[in-house]
Design a protein around this motif. Structure first.
Motif, PDB file in Angstrom:
ATOM      1  N   ILE A 191      11.348  15.937 -10.902  1.00 20.13           N
ATOM      2  CA  ILE A 191      12.783  15.687 -10.872  1.00 20.13           C
ATOM      3  C   ILE A 191      13.497  16.646 -11.813  1.00 20.13           C
ATOM      4  O   ILE A 191      13.023  16.905 -12.923  1.00 20.13           O
ATOM      5  CB  ILE A 191      13.088  14.232 -11.277  1.00 20.13           C
ATOM      6  N   ASP A 341      19.783   8.988  -5.539  1.00 16.93           N
ATOM      7  CA  ASP A 341      19.650   8.041  -6.638  1.00 16.93           C
ATOM      8  C   ASP A 341      18.233   7.487  -6.563  1.00 16.93           C
ATOM      9  O   ASP A 341      17.436   7.906  -5.711  1.00 16.93           O
ATOM     10  CB  ASP A 341      20.701   6.943  -6.563  1.00 16.93           C
ATOM     11  N   ILE A 345      15.306   8.588  -3.890  1.00 16.53           N
ATOM     12  CA  ILE A 345      14.184   9.355  -4.430  1.00 16.53           C
ATOM     13  C   ILE A 345      12.871   8.631  -4.131  1.00 16.53           C
ATOM     14  O   ILE A 345      11.896   9.224  -3.660  1.00 16.53           O
ATOM     15  CB  ILE A 345      14.351   9.568  -5.950  1.00 16.53           C
ATOM     16  N   TRP A 362      18.580  15.811  -8.904  1.00 16.10           N
ATOM     17  CA  TRP A 362      19.358  14.587  -9.094  1.00 16.10           C
ATOM     18  C   TRP A 362      20.717  14.948  -9.671  1.00 16.10           C
ATOM     19  O   TRP A 362      20.793  15.520 -10.757  1.00 16.10           O
ATOM     20  CB  TRP A 362      18.575  13.673 -10.038  1.00 16.10           C
TER      21      TRP A 362
END
Length: 434
Positions: A191, A341, A345, A362
């Motif tokens: 991420i 969000d 994810i 993100w």
């Protein structure tokens, strides 16, 4: 590291100007990568960028003081890259490559300043426009969006007392940390922070980045914000954006040239960059159309970043294209980045795990998720869908179709022409919230 008390800072700031943009590095990394190519290949192209508020129910010009907006825009125009920043850009390694920025580009960049802007009001909205050479106007996109979003946040918080601010930020911090705790369940996740454009504030984005760095450790791969990457010793991440095929398409002199524009710009990109920077953004004029006409060499690129189709549907279409071309998806990468969000994810990760390499960018729901955090309901703290898009090129209208018609931009007649050239059967209308 000394932590900033954000609530106290918000409550106490009484100085004449609290700058939102304090450095030209406070932008997304893909802007600098694109800028180098734009200046090198298209130095004489003019491009106009325009602010577009897709959340039409929010009247920005009623929420934000025009004088404050002008002061922030003028301050951003006063900035130059510092010597420290230039040394970092020139000497750092990005995506495993040293000296990714060429010496002649860095010499030019050292004297760069943001060009002038035009600002008016109409029907409760700001009409903010940037005219000029493409290599100048492109750099306004990120700071302009960050300025307006933070001014909106400041206006929403202005009437709140110190304890109400404390509660608001405490709840927002708890919300972010709750998301972090959910993500810990998937140690193979990758991420990164893509939240600069619509962040609540620069200080809040910094807090979120540091929370992810501590909270999910090696699963947090870096940030698109160049200044934060430099200050927090993280990887600066990002490749390219929709404006590249949009500009090339606007410059096309025939429908045949228009149809090949998305591939010609990728060849330009490949002439400057390689390796992990070879990420395809396929949806400027529709992913289905892009894949249908894509040359075989596109399959040799590292991966795709679907940015307007639902994650699972978009990912499945890309995997199917790889398989149709004899490419093992496990050797390729999909970067998901559209309205993510924790729920999206998690769903995408579980759906594709073991089938393809994945990464998640993100954005707004990381750096601007304050809805219902204030003690009293405050709709102005809810993030909106605000973009700054290229709208004309050398006097010709620029168009984005997108996989989601709600994200389309451009003159309606030109949109219809693009739909005739590219087709639009696979486009699915969905609400756009961020």
């Amino acid at each position: 590291m000394i932590k900033t008390d954000i609530a106290r800072r918000v409550y106490n700031h009484t100085w004449k100007l609290d700058p939102i943009i304090r450095s030209l590095l406070d932008t997304d990394f893909y802007k600098l990568l694109m800028l180098q190519m734009i200046r090198g290949v298209y130095p004489d192209v003019d491009a106009t960028f325009t602010l577009i508020n897709r959340t039409k129910s929010v009247r920005l010009a009623d929420e934000i003081d025009e004088g404050e907006l002008r002061a922030q825009l003028d301050h951003a125009r006063s900035l130059r890259f510092s010597k420290k920043e230039m040394i970092w850009l020139g000497g750092n390694t990005f995506y495993g490559k040293s000296q990714i920025f060429r010496h002649d580009f860095l010499r030019w960049l050292a004297d760069f300043r943001l060009p002038e802007y035009e600002l008016t009001r109409k029907d409760g909205q700001f009409e903010l426009t940037f005219h000029g050479r493409w290599h100048d106007t492109t750099m306004w996109e990120i700071p302009a969006l960050a300025i307006i979003n933070e001014l909106r946040s400041r206006a929403a918080l202005k009437s709140m007392g110190r304890f109400a601010l404390d509660v608001t930020y405490a709840r927002a911090k708890a919300r972010v940390w709750g998301k972090v705790e959910r993500l810990r369940a998937y140690p193979d996740l990758r991420i990164s922070d893509f939240g600069t454009r619509r962040r609540h504030s620069h200080l809040w984005q910094r807090w979120c980045v540091e929370a992810l760095k501590e909270g999910i450790g090696p699963s947090f791969t870096g940030t698109s914000n160049v200044l934060l990457a430099m200050d927090t010793d993280l990887e600066a991440l990002g490749t390219n954006a929709h404006e590249l095929p949009m500009v090339l398409a606007a410059m096309a002199n025939s429908d045949a040239e228009l149809k090949t524009a998305p591939y010609r710009v990728l060849q330009d990109w490949q002439s400057y960059y390689g390796g992990n920077l070879l990420i395809v953004l396929p949806d400027a004029f529709g992913t289905e159309s892009f894949l249908r006409g894509a040359p075989d060499w596109v399959g040799q690129w590292t991966g795709f970043r679907p940015d307007s189709a639902p994650a699972i549907e978009g990912g499945e279409r890309i995997i199917r294209w790889w398989e149709e071309h004899g490419i093992d998806p496990k050797e390729r990468l999909i970067i998901f980045s559209d309205g993510l969000d924790v729920d999206t994810i998690e769903r995408a990760y579980l759906h594709f795990n073991g089938r393809v390499r994945m990464a998640f960018g993100w954005g707004t729901n990381l750096t601007n998720d304050f809805h219902d955090c204030a003690p009293e309901r405050n709709e102005a703290l809810k993030a909106i869908s605000l973009v700054c898009k290229v709208t004309s090129v050398n006097g010709r209208p620029a168009v984005k179709l997108s996989d989601n018609p709600e994200k389309a931009t451009g003159d309606p007649a030109e949109i219809e022409r693009y739909l005739r050239v590219f087709g639009g059967k696979e486009r699915v209308r969905q609400p756009v919230t961020v």
